[in-house]
Write an enzyme that holds these catalytic residues in place. Structure first.
Site, mmCIF file in Angstrom:
data_model
loop_
_atom_site.group_PDB
_atom_site.id
_atom_site.type_symbol
_atom_site.label_atom_id
_atom_site.label_comp_id
_atom_site.label_asym_id
_atom_site.label_seq_id
_atom_site.Cartn_x
_atom_site.Cartn_y
_atom_site.Cartn_z
ATOM 1 N N ASP A 38 42.929 75.912 4.964
ATOM 2 C CA ASP A 38 43.076 75.153 6.279
ATOM 3 C C ASP A 38 44.172 75.716 7.197
ATOM 4 O O ASP A 38 44.139 75.871 8.100
ATOM 5 C CB ASP A 38 43.265 73.734 5.925
ATOM 6 C CG ASP A 38 42.333 73.124 5.201
ATOM 7 O OD1 ASP A 38 41.052 73.511 5.565
ATOM 8 O OD2 ASP A 38 42.114 71.940 4.785
ATOM 9 N N LYS A 117 10.658 75.637 -4.194
ATOM 10 C CA LYS A 117 10.745 75.373 -2.705
ATOM 11 C C LYS A 117 11.398 74.312 -2.121
ATOM 12 O O LYS A 117 11.368 73.385 -2.557
ATOM 13 C CB LYS A 117 9.109 75.168 -2.709
ATOM 14 C CG LYS A 117 8.724 75.253 -0.984
ATOM 15 C CD LYS A 117 7.229 74.866 -1.197
ATOM 16 C CE LYS A 117 6.644 74.907 0.276
ATOM 17 N NZ LYS A 117 7.020 74.129 1.165
ATOM 18 N N ARG A 138 11.779 78.158 12.974
ATOM 19 C CA ARG A 138 10.544 78.808 12.973
ATOM 20 C C ARG A 138 9.569 78.468 14.015
ATOM 21 O O ARG A 138 8.708 79.332 14.732
ATOM 22 C CB ARG A 138 9.896 78.456 11.552
ATOM 23 C CG ARG A 138 8.544 78.631 11.411
ATOM 24 C CD ARG A 138 8.012 78.453 10.143
ATOM 25 N NE ARG A 138 6.514 78.690 9.963
ATOM 26 C CZ ARG A 138 5.429 78.270 10.294
ATOM 27 N NH1 ARG A 138 5.530 77.137 11.101
ATOM 28 N NH2 ARG A 138 4.209 78.673 10.189
ATOM 29 N N TYR A 227 15.686 83.471 1.458
ATOM 30 C CA TYR A 227 14.681 83.730 0.540
ATOM 31 C C TYR A 227 13.810 85.044 0.840
ATOM 32 O O TYR A 227 12.782 85.444 0.278
ATOM 33 C CB TYR A 227 13.559 82.621 0.406
ATOM 34 C CG TYR A 227 12.976 81.979 1.448
ATOM 35 C CD1 TYR A 227 12.287 82.635 2.419
ATOM 36 C CD2 TYR A 227 13.296 80.664 1.821
ATOM 37 C CE1 TYR A 227 11.663 82.241 3.665
ATOM 38 C CE2 TYR A 227 12.771 79.966 2.954
ATOM 39 C CZ TYR A 227 11.963 80.789 3.825
ATOM 40 O OH TYR A 227 11.422 80.144 4.919
ATOM 41 N N LYS A 316 2.631 73.167 -5.339
ATOM 42 C CA LYS A 316 3.412 71.956 -4.916
ATOM 43 C C LYS A 316 3.656 71.116 -6.144
ATOM 44 O O LYS A 316 2.810 70.992 -6.952
ATOM 45 C CB LYS A 316 2.732 71.172 -3.961
ATOM 46 C CG LYS A 316 2.280 71.913 -2.633
ATOM 47 C CD LYS A 316 3.677 72.021 -1.700
ATOM 48 C CE LYS A 316 3.940 70.576 -1.246
ATOM 49 N NZ LYS A 316 4.014 70.705 0.321
ATOM 50 N N CYS A 410 14.458 35.509 17.965
ATOM 51 C CA CYS A 410 14.985 35.803 16.609
ATOM 52 C C CYS A 410 14.402 34.828 15.435
ATOM 53 O O CYS A 410 14.310 33.555 15.837
ATOM 54 C CB CYS A 410 16.333 35.693 16.878
ATOM 55 S SG CYS A 410 17.383 35.853 15.279
ATOM 56 N N CYS A 413 17.702 32.490 14.682
ATOM 57 C CA CYS A 413 18.285 31.420 15.570
ATOM 58 C C CYS A 413 17.488 31.086 16.590
ATOM 59 O O CYS A 413 17.716 30.125 17.411
ATOM 60 C CB CYS A 413 19.628 31.999 16.118
ATOM 61 S SG CYS A 413 19.455 33.362 17.164
ATOM 62 N N CYS A 428 18.618 40.705 18.624
ATOM 63 C CA CYS A 428 18.968 39.345 18.894
ATOM 64 C C CYS A 428 20.449 39.385 19.558
ATOM 65 O O CYS A 428 21.358 40.008 18.672
ATOM 66 C CB CYS A 428 19.170 38.643 17.674
ATOM 67 S SG CYS A 428 19.810 37.029 17.754
HETATM 68 S S1 IVH Z 1 8.635 82.185 1.751
HETATM 69 C C1 IVH Z 1 6.263 84.558 4.468
HETATM 70 N N1 IVH Z 1 10.221 81.117 0.051
HETATM 71 O O1 IVH Z 1 8.194 76.718 2.474
HETATM 72 C C2 IVH Z 1 6.706 83.611 3.220
HETATM 73 N N2 IVH Z 1 9.309 79.726 1.960
HETATM 74 O O2 IVH Z 1 5.413 76.194 3.029
HETATM 75 C C3 IVH Z 1 6.975 82.516 4.004
HETATM 76 N N3 IVH Z 1 9.966 77.575 1.852
HETATM 77 O O3 IVH Z 1 8.093 77.716 5.838
HETATM 78 C C4 IVH Z 1 8.075 81.534 3.273
HETATM 79 N N4 IVH Z 1 11.627 77.557 0.032
HETATM 80 O O4 IVH Z 1 10.161 76.781 5.031
HETATM 81 C C5 IVH Z 1 9.467 80.970 1.347
HETATM 82 N N5 IVH Z 1 11.469 80.119 -1.628
HETATM 83 C C6 IVH Z 1 10.827 79.951 -0.313
HETATM 84 C C7 IVH Z 1 10.793 78.744 0.255
HETATM 85 C C8 IVH Z 1 10.142 78.486 1.470
HETATM 86 C C9 IVH Z 1 11.029 76.741 1.079
HETATM 87 C C10 IVH Z 1 9.491 76.753 2.797
HETATM 88 C C11 IVH Z 1 9.664 77.749 4.479
HETATM 89 C C12 IVH Z 1 8.260 77.997 4.781
HETATM 90 C C13 IVH Z 1 7.606 76.817 4.089
HETATM 91 C C14 IVH Z 1 6.078 77.197 3.640
#
Ligand code: IVH
Length: 671
Positions: A38, A117, A138, A227, A316, A410, A413, A428
């Site tokens: 700081d 992810k 994006r 990433y 997912k 309300c 009240c 309210c």
């Molecule tokens: S690669 C061309 N790596 O997921 C490859 N995406 O569903 C594109 N995301 O828009 C992305 N973690 O915002 C990549 N380890 C990861 C990620 C990742 C999160 C998100 C990213 C992307 C979305 C696609």
């Protein structure tokens, strides 16, 4: 300092601050104390204020946020930012590999990189000659929004790159996100300030980044993991995703440490199970695992569709959502009078917990999601947070569903509710509304207010119902006999509460301000007010202009504070509190100033919480003198880390030796 010297010193400070920020935010392995950091930072700010022309694009001073922008400019991506195709089970994972084999005309085993992810938002960062020059969201994949100033405030994003091989141009991509704790705290603060809550960390991250005023972004604990790159610069000379990430790490980017390299698709499957287990232990949300073919030459051969690359897929995690039915909707009146619709749901388990109720936020949300009583709805509990109704399943409607009618009056009240054009909420506005009064009292006694032990929500409700408490001052004049006679109480618990209350009679200005529950004033603003004003009368008499001039307080907040102290009811309340014995203690905690009068302090070694300068100031503020060398007149020595020979000498001299924590306790600062 002369300009020439300033140039040099600034360069040195920037380089040092960059290095230490990297150690702290990226490597989680700081070399110096926060106090020392700081101090350097302040020196940088002071010097730059003196020589504004010497401020550079990569100066860490941008971390606190620059001037607000009128609107976000568009930022075109040199190469499109693609999305990812999703898969949901192992079978789909194996078909993903088969498809790869088909495209590559080969069934040779492939190496994969598995990455968590992150559930935030994707951004692109452009570095020219090693300096961060442009950051964008994006957007639609081709054109995003220029959020450079906002991204500069994200502590783990390097403002300039490290190392010897710095590419001329580098475009990296990664995710900006909020941790679970940061998200919870942000929502807590918003609740206190009567603002609508963010439904999940992703929305909160997006909302925090897309702030026209970067100073607001700077206050949000946003994080970043890289990433990938738009294209690999030649100087990096990497041939795979893993190596690229490692190279990015060396340049100073934060890379998620959970990223794994797998030698086969079966290993990928195992890794998925691992991450699924890990998910709940992580400090941030992940909603799946991204599987990428490691080798860049193969990625090139596989190419991409218009939407997503063929060489990667997002597996997912099972949804943290479930469907249930809305039985009824109740309208709750909060302490600021905001009326919130809350859905009573048929109980359903979501992500390990039973969900029975969910907030519908406000009128607009009900309309937008087209919700009706009797509807089958999708509910979600993201990140162990407040359950939320995502949408209604329109296909399952039977025709018996009824519209959710927002009350005109309300529910507590009966006074007409007020809807302002510029606000999402219906309120309210009757100051005597019993529901508001009760919520205010619960807040006043609660954790975010005075934190009165033994006076949680249930007990306050009971005291109010029995007529023992009508206003905040009544907490300080509770009758022990009446209290002990209450259902479920007794002498012991009554005494405990009375003691707890007595202890809180002396409080700091900011504590009182927070507890008063002024609209738009949460803990953060209260602290600003507490440090800015010497005492309560000074705050009460502050003009609108004085309030707006405090950095961090906007016009609406200033207006709200100003009006609050012009309200007869406020003045009456403050008078009552005073009569009940409530006192604001002098600045700097409860300690009377001058408590260290007559003592002479020496500080030695590195302190963790305070910089040396702060520690000295603190000692002086409480009446002590400060010396830099040990001598006969010194009474106390505060020893930090690596105190060295001074500590030994102090021991020999028989001086009072204390560590930083003890010193902080002495001046009653929170250690
Ligand atoms: S690669 C061309 N790596 O997921 C490859 N995406 O569903 C594109 N995301 O828009 C992305 N973690 O915002 C990549 N380890 C990861 C990620 C990742 C999160 C998100 C990213 C992307 C979305 C696609």
């Amino acid at each position: 300092m002369e300009q020439g010297q300033a140039v040099e010193r600034l360069q040195e400070l920037r380089q040092q601050l960059g290095l230490h920020a990297h150690r702290y935010y990226v490597l989680d392995d700081p070399l110096i104390s926060d106090g020392q950091y700081d101090q350097m930072f302040r020196e940088l700010l002071d010097l730059e204020a003196q020589y504004p022309d010497l401020v550079t694009e990569d100066s860490p001073s941008h971390r606190v946020g620059g001037l607000p922008v009128a609107a976000f400019k568009q930022a075109e991506h040199v190469l499109p930012m693609l999305s990812l195709d999703n898969i949901f089970n192992a079978e789909e994972l194996y078909s993903f590999e088969e498809k790869l084999f088909r495209y590559l005309h080969s069934a040779d085993s492939l190496r994969y990189i598995c990455e968590p992810k992150l559930d935030g938002l994707a951004v692109e960062l452009v570095y020219q000659q090693g300096v961060f020059t442009l950051g964008a969201t994006r957007g639609d994949g081709l054109i995003g929004e220029d959020v450079t100033a906002q991204l500069r405030t994200v502590a783990s994003i390097p403002l300039s790159l490290q190392g010897n091989t710095i590419p001329e141009q580098l475009i990296v991509r990664g995710e900006v996100f909020l941790g679970k704790e940061g998200f919870a705290r942000l929502n807590q603060q918003r609740q206190q300030e009567g603002e609508p809550l963010f439904a999940n960390p992703r929305n909160a991250a997006a909302g925090s980044l897309r702030q026209l005023d970067p100073k607001v972004t700077a206050k949000r604990p946003l994080q970043f993991y890289v990433y990938g790159v738009a294209s690999v610069p030649e100087v990096l000379a990497t041939t795979g995703q893993e190596a690229t990430l490692r190279a990015l790490g060396k340049l100073g980017f934060p890379v998620n440490p959970l990223i794994k390299c797998c030698q086969s698709i079966t290993q990928v499957e195992e890794e998925y199970r691992n991450m699924l287990e890990l998910r709940h232990e992580l400090a941030y949300e992940i909603d799946g695992m991204v599987v990428k073919v490691d080798e860049l030459a193969l990625q090139d051969r596989l190419g991409a569709t218009a939407r997503a690359p063929r060489w990667a897929v997002a597996w997912k995690f099972p949804a943290i959502q479930a469907t249930t039915k809305i039985d009824s909707v109740e309208f709750q009146v909060g302490r600021t009078g905001a009326v919130t619709p809350v859905a009573h749901l048929q109980p359903v388990e979501v992500n390990g917990a039973m969900v029975r109720r969910a907030t519908l936020h406000n009128k607009g949300e009900i309309l937008r999601k087209d919700l009706r009583i009797g509807d089958t709805v999708l509910v979600q509990r993201a990140g162990d947070v407040i359950p939320e109704v995502v949408k209604s399943v329109v296909d399952l409607r039977e025709g018996t569903e009824t519209n959710i009618e927002f009350p005109q009056n309300c529910p507590e009240c009966g006074q007409p509710l007020v809807e302002k054009a510029d606000e999402a909420v219906v309120r309210c506005v009757n100051p005597l509304c019993p529901a508001q009064q009760l919520q205010k009292l619960i807040f006043f006694a609660g954790k975010n207010g005075l934190d009165l032990d033994g006076l949680g929500k249930k007990n306050v409700e009971q005291l109010v119902a029995k007529g023992l408490v009508k206003g905040p001052a009544d907490f300080f004049r509770l009758d022990p006999v009446l209290l002990a006679e209450l259902d479920g109480w007794g002498e012991k618990s009554a005494n405990k509460v009375l003691e707890a209350v007595a202890e809180k009679k002396e409080l700091t200005l900011e504590r009182l301000v927070t507890a008063l529950g002024i609209r738009r004033v949460g803990e953060v603003t209260a602290t600003l007010l507490g440090t800015h004003f010497s005492d309560l009368p000074a705050l009460m008499h502050a003009s609108r202009e004085q309030l707006v001039h405090i950095e961090g307080i906007g016009e609406q907040t200033a207006e709200s504070i100003f009006m609050f102290f012009r309200d007869a009811a406020t003045l009456e309340l403050l008078q009552e509190l005073e009569q009940a014995g409530v006192r604001i203690c002098p600045k700097g905690g409860r300690t009377k100033e001058g408590v260290l009068e007559g003592r002479v302090f020496v500080f030695t070694g590195t302190l963790n919480q305070l910089s040396r300068e702060e520690a000295k100031q603190l000692a002086k503020r409480f009446g002590a003198k400060v010396a830099s060398t040990l001598s006969g007149r010194v009474t106390d020595v505060v020893v930090g880390v690596k105190a060295g020979s001074k500590q030994k000498k102090a021991e020999d001299l028989g001086l009072h030796i204390l560590d930083e924590k003890q010193f902080l306790q002495l001046v009653e600062q929170e250690a």
